[in-house]
Each structure stands twice: as C-alpha cells, then as structure tokens.
Design an enzyme around this catalytic site. Structure first.
Site, PDB file in Angstrom:
ATOM      1  N   ALA A 138       0.833  -1.216   0.000  1.00  0.00           N
ATOM      2  CA  ALA A 138       0.000   0.000   0.000  1.00  0.00           C
ATOM      3  C   ALA A 138       0.864   1.261   0.000  1.00  0.00           C
ATOM      4  CB  ALA A 138      -0.913  -0.001   1.209  1.00  0.00           C
ATOM      5  N   ARG A 154     -20.369  -3.386  20.720  1.00  0.00           N
ATOM      6  CA  ARG A 154     -21.282  -3.205  21.857  1.00  0.00           C
ATOM      7  C   ARG A 154     -20.670  -3.662  23.175  1.00  0.00           C
ATOM      8  NH1 ARG A 154     -26.331  -5.942  18.909  1.00  0.00           N
ATOM      9  NH2 ARG A 154     -24.634  -7.435  18.688  1.00  0.00           N
ATOM     10  N   LYS A 206     -26.973  -8.522  -3.333  1.00  0.00           N
ATOM     11  CA  LYS A 206     -25.704  -8.547  -4.076  1.00  0.00           C
ATOM     12  C   LYS A 206     -25.946  -8.323  -5.570  1.00  0.00           C
ATOM     13  CE  LYS A 206     -23.920 -11.773  -0.665  1.00  0.00           C
ATOM     14  NZ  LYS A 206     -23.844 -13.201  -0.349  1.00  0.00           N
ATOM     15  N   VAL A 255     -19.985  -8.103  -1.945  1.00  0.00           N
ATOM     16  CA  VAL A 255     -20.479  -8.986  -3.005  1.00  0.00           C
ATOM     17  C   VAL A 255     -19.538 -10.173  -3.155  1.00  0.00           C
ATOM     18  CG1 VAL A 255     -21.252  -9.143  -5.396  1.00  0.00           C
ATOM     19  CG2 VAL A 255     -21.316  -6.941  -4.227  1.00  0.00           C
ATOM     20  N   GLY A 265     -22.983 -24.194  11.172  1.00  0.00           N
ATOM     21  CA  GLY A 265     -22.622 -22.780  11.066  1.00  0.00           C
ATOM     22  C   GLY A 265     -22.680 -22.243   9.639  1.00  0.00           C
ATOM     23  N   GLU A 311     -15.945  -3.997  -1.840  1.00  0.00           N
ATOM     24  CA  GLU A 311     -15.550  -5.303  -2.404  1.00  0.00           C
ATOM     25  C   GLU A 311     -16.091  -6.461  -1.579  1.00  0.00           C
ATOM     26  OE1 GLU A 311     -14.751  -7.394  -4.978  1.00  0.00           O
ATOM     27  OE2 GLU A 311     -13.222  -5.896  -5.452  1.00  0.00           O
ATOM     28  N   GLU A 349     -27.734 -19.188   9.290  1.00  0.00           N
ATOM     29  CA  GLU A 349     -28.046 -18.434  10.504  1.00  0.00           C
ATOM     30  C   GLU A 349     -29.210 -19.105  11.246  1.00  0.00           C
ATOM     31  OE1 GLU A 349     -26.786 -15.204  11.186  1.00  0.00           O
ATOM     32  OE2 GLU A 349     -25.561 -15.075   9.387  1.00  0.00           O
ATOM     33  N   ARG A 379     -17.768  -4.384  25.329  1.00  0.00           N
ATOM     34  CA  ARG A 379     -16.336  -4.075  25.445  1.00  0.00           C
ATOM     35  C   ARG A 379     -15.513  -5.210  26.049  1.00  0.00           C
ATOM     36  NH1 ARG A 379     -13.523   1.602  27.257  1.00  0.00           N
ATOM     37  NH2 ARG A 379     -11.453   0.951  26.600  1.00  0.00           N
ATOM     38  N   GLY A 396     -17.976 -12.045  -1.084  1.00  0.00           N
ATOM     39  CA  GLY A 396     -16.873 -12.170  -0.117  1.00  0.00           C
ATOM     40  C   GLY A 396     -15.484 -12.083  -0.715  1.00  0.00           C
TER      41      GLY A 396
HETATM   42  N1  LIG Z   1     -19.894 -13.056   8.171  1.00  0.00           N
HETATM   43  C1  LIG Z   1     -19.607 -13.121   6.890  1.00  0.00           C
HETATM   44  O1  LIG Z   1     -19.122 -14.146   6.393  1.00  0.00           O
HETATM   45  C2  LIG Z   1     -19.886 -11.955   5.987  1.00  0.00           C
HETATM   46  C3  LIG Z   1     -19.541 -12.055   4.631  1.00  0.00           C
HETATM   47  C4  LIG Z   1     -19.753 -10.961   3.789  1.00  0.00           C
HETATM   48  C5  LIG Z   1     -20.318  -9.809   4.312  1.00  0.00           C
HETATM   49  N2  LIG Z   1     -20.657  -9.764   5.628  1.00  0.00           N
HETATM   50  C6  LIG Z   1     -21.244  -8.509   6.139  1.00  0.00           C
HETATM   51  O2  LIG Z   1     -20.346  -7.954   7.085  1.00  0.00           O
HETATM   52  C7  LIG Z   1     -21.068  -7.246   8.075  1.00  0.00           C
HETATM   53  C8  LIG Z   1     -20.688  -7.776   9.455  1.00  0.00           C
HETATM   54  O3  LIG Z   1     -21.007  -9.153   9.510  1.00  0.00           O
HETATM   55  P1  LIG Z   1     -20.484 -10.103  10.702  1.00  0.00           P
HETATM   56  O4  LIG Z   1     -20.820 -11.491  10.270  1.00  0.00           O
HETATM   57  O5  LIG Z   1     -19.090  -9.775  11.051  1.00  0.00           O
HETATM   58  O6  LIG Z   1     -21.489  -9.663  11.873  1.00  0.00           O
HETATM   59  P2  LIG Z   1     -21.381 -10.002  13.422  1.00  0.00           P
HETATM   60  O7  LIG Z   1     -20.453 -11.133  13.663  1.00  0.00           O
HETATM   61  O8  LIG Z   1     -22.771 -10.093  13.910  1.00  0.00           O
HETATM   62  O9  LIG Z   1     -20.700  -8.686  14.021  1.00  0.00           O
HETATM   63  C9  LIG Z   1     -21.382  -7.471  14.143  1.00  0.00           C
HETATM   64  C10 LIG Z   1     -20.556  -6.542  15.005  1.00  0.00           C
HETATM   65  O10 LIG Z   1     -21.229  -5.290  15.091  1.00  0.00           O
HETATM   66  C11 LIG Z   1     -21.241  -4.866  16.445  1.00  0.00           C
HETATM   67  N3  LIG Z   1     -22.422  -4.047  16.685  1.00  0.00           N
HETATM   68  C12 LIG Z   1     -23.710  -4.365  16.521  1.00  0.00           C
HETATM   69  N4  LIG Z   1     -24.500  -3.351  16.845  1.00  0.00           N
HETATM   70  C13 LIG Z   1     -23.686  -2.351  17.262  1.00  0.00           C
HETATM   71  C14 LIG Z   1     -23.878  -1.047  17.741  1.00  0.00           C
HETATM   72  N5  LIG Z   1     -25.107  -0.533  17.882  1.00  0.00           N
HETATM   73  N6  LIG Z   1     -22.801  -0.314  18.061  1.00  0.00           N
HETATM   74  C15 LIG Z   1     -21.557  -0.808  17.916  1.00  0.00           C
HETATM   75  N7  LIG Z   1     -21.298  -2.046  17.462  1.00  0.00           N
HETATM   76  C16 LIG Z   1     -22.350  -2.801  17.138  1.00  0.00           C
HETATM   77  C17 LIG Z   1     -21.275  -6.126  17.265  1.00  0.00           C
HETATM   78  O11 LIG Z   1     -20.780  -5.845  18.557  1.00  0.00           O
HETATM   79  P3  LIG Z   1     -20.596  -6.994  19.690  1.00  0.00           P
HETATM   80  O12 LIG Z   1     -19.557  -7.951  19.131  1.00  0.00           O
HETATM   81  O13 LIG Z   1     -20.085  -6.267  20.867  1.00  0.00           O
HETATM   82  O14 LIG Z   1     -21.939  -7.626  19.870  1.00  0.00           O
HETATM   83  C18 LIG Z   1     -20.359  -7.029  16.443  1.00  0.00           C
HETATM   84  O15 LIG Z   1     -19.032  -6.857  16.823  1.00  0.00           O
HETATM   85  C19 LIG Z   1     -22.547  -7.414   7.699  1.00  0.00           C
HETATM   86  O16 LIG Z   1     -22.963  -6.320   6.942  1.00  0.00           O
HETATM   87  C20 LIG Z   1     -22.562  -8.660   6.857  1.00  0.00           C
HETATM   88  O17 LIG Z   1     -23.631  -8.703   5.941  1.00  0.00           O
HETATM   89  C21 LIG Z   1     -20.455 -10.799   6.482  1.00  0.00           C
END
Ligand SMILES: NC(=O)c1ccc[n+]([C@@H]2O[C@H](COP(=O)([O-])OP(=O)(O)OC[C@H]3O[C@@H](n4cnc5c(N)ncnc54)[C@H](OP(=O)(O)O)[C@@H]3O)[C@@H](O)[C@H]2O)c1
Length: 430
Positions: A34, A46, A207, A134, A189, A131, A192, A48, A136
């Site tokens: 980079a 959320r 997507k 859509v 897993g 990126e 969901e 800590r 992953g």
């Molecule tokens: N998982 C995948 O494989 C994947 C793939 C492609 C795209 N995505 C996208 O990536 C994004 C994240 O997905 P993820 O699977 O990583 O979700 P996740 O595991 O549910 O993590 C969500 C995070 O957001 C935090 N959070 C929720 N509400 C909050 C608030 N009000 N203030 C501050 N922090 C908050 C949570 O905090 P806490 O940990 O403290 O609860 C958690 O750390 C989503 O948009 C999803 O569609 C995910």
C-alpha cells in the site's frame, strides 16, 4: 515510510475481528504494497469486555460508533456492523458527510441506500469501498470496475449465496429434504438461526442489485429485483433435474432487455457441464458476459471471516494509495435510472412438475392448456403407473414468455386431476 492510513473500525464480529487479525498478520506486507501502513486507531462494538481473540491495545474504544466519525485522527471508517438501516446507515452517512471514505461489507445497506450514499460520498470528496459486500473473497467489484472496464456487459449472473448452494448441493448428494439439510447447515454454522434472508433469496438479491449497478452503470435498485428462494425445492425435482442433465442452482441474473433491466433471483436449472453447474457447497461464482472478452467466470469463497477480511483490506489498500474510483464505476450523477423489466416479459424455457391422478386423458388436458397459451413442450417424463393415485408428470418447454407460462399453469392447476399446485423452475440458457 509514509504516514499510516488511520482507520476507525466499527464492528468486531466475524468480519471485524478477521480484519484485525489480517492487518496484524500481514501488516508488513500490506505496508509495502500500500506504500504506507494500515493502522486501526479506534474501534467500536457493543460488548467491550468480550474476548475477540485479537489485540486491541493502542486502539481507542468507543461504545458509540458515530464517535469514530468525530475522531480527528480517523481518516477512514470501516463499517462491519451490518443491517440496511439503523446505526450502520447513520454511521456511513456521518462518515461520508465528514468527508471520510468508508469501507463496508454491508450489501443490505448499499442495495437499499447505495445511490444516495454514492451521491453523498462524491459531494464530500470521499468514496465507498464495498468489495467485501459482493461474493466475499471473490474480487468481482474491482474486476467489473477496472479489469473489464473496456467491455460492455450484456449479462451478469452468479451463485451469490453460499448457504443456498450448500443446501442444494447437500440435498442432491444425500437425497434428503430441504428442512433436514437446513437444520444440518445451521448446526455446522453455514446457516443463521434465522435463515430467511439467505433461503428466501434476499441476500442474493442485495448482491445482484450491486452487481447490476456496476455492470450496467445504473443506480442500485433492490426493489426492482424479482426474488424467489429455495424453500420449495424438493428432492424429487432435484432427482428429475439430474435425470434430464441439469443442476438446480439459486442464481442471481441481471441483463438488459428491450423492456428495461431484468434483475431476478430464483432457482434455475443449469446444464450439467456448464462451469457454473460445477460450483458446489458454500462456494460462490459470478459470470460476466462481455463484448470483448466473452464470458469469464470468477469463483471462490463468498463468506467467512478471512475471505471477507481479504476484500476489506483490498479496499483499504486502494484508499492508502489514494486510488479513487467512483463508487459504482461512473460518477454518481451519471448513473442511469433504468426501468425494471417486468417478470411477465421474461422469455425462457421452463421445467414444471405436476402431481396428477393417473387417469386416461390427463395428458391431453394438460397439453390443451399449454396449446391455448402457445407454450410448446420440449420433453415429458411420466412415471410409475398407479391407477387412481397421484404420480408426477414432468415437462420442459421451449422458450416462451413468463406471462403465457403462468397463464397455462393457472389453468392446469385448476384441472381436477391435478392434486397439488404445479412446481415451476426456470431453465437458464447459459
Ligand atoms: N460473516 C460473513 O461471512 C460476511 C460475509 C460478507 C459480508 N458480511 C457482512 O459484514 C457485516 C458484518 O457481519 P459479521 O458477520 O461480522 O457480523 P457479526 O459477527 O454479527 O458482528 C457485528 C458486530 O457489530 C457490532 N455491533 C452491533 N450493533 C452495534 C452497535 N449498535 N454499536 C456498535 N457495534 C455494534 C457487534 O458488537 P458486539 O460484538 O459487541 O456484539 C459485532 O461486533 C454485515 O454487513 C454482513 O452482511 C459478512
């Protein structure tokens, strides 16, 4: 070494913590590539005290993610919270409004608000990297925006949801029903606890709306995507598909037609031997049909912490290098508002299955309904004669319009020998 790119990271879940691990593990390599280090200076989530398996020392903690946008040290905000509205939308709006570029994996957010957010980004000299939103780990956004920039794209389609592809693959391999395989996927897993966004096609539709915007230079329009999921797919249909030389895949397809932009997500029959028919399990794939290169296929892991983090970090490298491209490839003011082609105008071949009482004359009645709607039969399978019991009849059609086919099926469904609503799967010509 130049000044680092100073990042504020919101969300430390599956993807957020994988981004931190990746930056720690490959930090030196990334700094070289980079031209400057990528440094997370502040984070927000959320809970800590939760142990996330990553080091957070040296990073400021904010309970409120919006505080990241007010932190003068934060240049770029990474949004990994999720959700189409709520705090994710407020955060991205605030960051862009403050002229801070955003990197996000949030397809729901961009499918619903992408056009507004692209306008906001451009108006404030910022950009949005998505990126990771859509497919992953497949670098399809960069491919469409940059690698294929010299091409006009006539159609883009793909397997955009790993959960559905896992379920369909497993149903075919094991012969088991949808509910049983879904429960397994949840235990492993791959699905969901509330799987509806995945299995009802909504995630794939998010997507697809983004892919269509990139491919056709239009404002993303989630509301225009015809969406149908996989709940109704049965082992019987999968077995018939196999016998006829097809695989059933949940595809997202976007193409220009004379009636406007057709965007649709639904189960499709695809010929065995087509490259996309070989994409199995949780894998994703995208095919772009383009006027200069022809068809190209991109396949890989569509979800999971590490592949998604790989895409987030790619966008961060672009920002570190000050490589700026408009969010959806062309300036937001130039994005077209394309009319949505109505699904009734869709032209294609169809598979449908009827459960009929095995009596003489049934086929003649079915054929008459099809004839009256000018639908021509391509093939027919009738199984196991069991007089006065329900048996399956499977038909495939030549190309016809959706309106005619639905009209014919409506009449067929009313025949007193047809004991269940007809099951329909579109055949995708690739
Ligand atoms: N998982 C995948 O494989 C994947 C793939 C492609 C795209 N995505 C996208 O990536 C994004 C994240 O997905 P993820 O699977 O990583 O979700 P996740 O595991 O549910 O993590 C969500 C995070 O957001 C935090 N959070 C929720 N509400 C909050 C608030 N009000 N203030 C501050 N922090 C908050 C949570 O905090 P806490 O940990 O403290 O609860 C958690 O750390 C989503 O948009 C999803 O569609 C995910």
């Amino acid at each position: 070494m130049s000044e680092p790119l100073r990042i504020g990271l919101a969300g430390l879940g599956t993807v957020g913590s994988a981004v931190l691990s990746l930056l720690e593990r490959n930090g030196a390599l990334l700094a070289e590539r980079a031209g400057r280090p990528l440094r997370v200076v502040a984070v927000s989530a959320r809970d800590r005290p939760r142990d996330r398996g990553v080091r957070l020392d040296g990073m400021r903690w904010y309970d409120d993610p919006l505080a990241l946008t007010a932190d003068p040290e934060v240049e770029t905000v990474v949004e990994l919270i999720g959700g189409a509205d709520g705090i994710a939308l407020a955060l991205v709006r605030a960051a862009l409004g403050a002229g801070k570029s955003v990197v996000t994996a949030n397809k729901a957010l961009l499918a619903h608000h992408g056009a507004e957010l692209a306008d906001l980004a451009e108006g404030n000299g910022a950009t949005i990297g998505f990126e990771a939103a859509v497919a992953g780990g497949i670098p399809i956004v960069k491919t469409l925006r940059e690698g294929l920039v010299g091409n006009r794209i006539s159609r883009i389609y793909g397997i955009l949801n790993g959960t559905c592809n896992y379920i369909l693959t497993n149903m075919r391999q094991s012969g088991r029903g949808f509910d049983e395989v879904l429960s397994d996927a949840q235990r492993l897993g791959y699905a969901e606890a509330d799987p509806s966004f995945d299995i009802d096609g909504v995630d794939a539709a998010h997507k697809l709306a983004l892919l269509a915007a990139l491919a056709f230079g239009c404002r993303p329009d989630f509301g225009a995507v015809y969406t149908e999921g996989i709940r109704h797919i049965s082992p019987l249909d999968i077995a018939f598909a196999d016998e006829m030389g097809y695989r059933i895949k949940l595809l997202g397809v976007a193409r220009r037609t004379e009636y406007g932009l057709e965007q649709r997500v639904h189960p499709c029959m695809v010929r065995i031997g087509e490259p996309i028919s070989e994409i199995e399990g949780v894998f994703n794939a995208v095919v772009a049909d383009a006027d200069q290169v022809g068809s190209t296929l991109y396949a890989g892991r569509g979800a999971g912490g590490a592949p998604t983090a790989s895409a987030v970090v790619a966008d961060l490298c672009d920002l570190a290098k000050a490589t700026r491209t408009p969010v959806f490839a062309v300036p937001s003011g130039a994005l077209e508002r394309l009319p949505a082609a109505p699904m009734e105008r869709h032209v294609g071949a169809y598979y449908f299955r009827l459960m009929v009482v095995d009596r003489p004359g049934v086929l003649a009645d079915v054929a008459a309904c099809l004839r009256d709607h000018a639908v021509s039969i391509e093939s027919l399978i009738q199984r196991a004669r069991r007089p006065d019991e329900a048996v399956p009849i499977v038909l495939t059609t030549h190309e016809t319009t959706e309106a005619e086919l639905i009209g014919a099926l409506g009449r067929i469904g009313e025949l007193d020998t047809v004991v269940e609503p007809p099951r329909l799967i579109r055949i995708e010509s690739l």
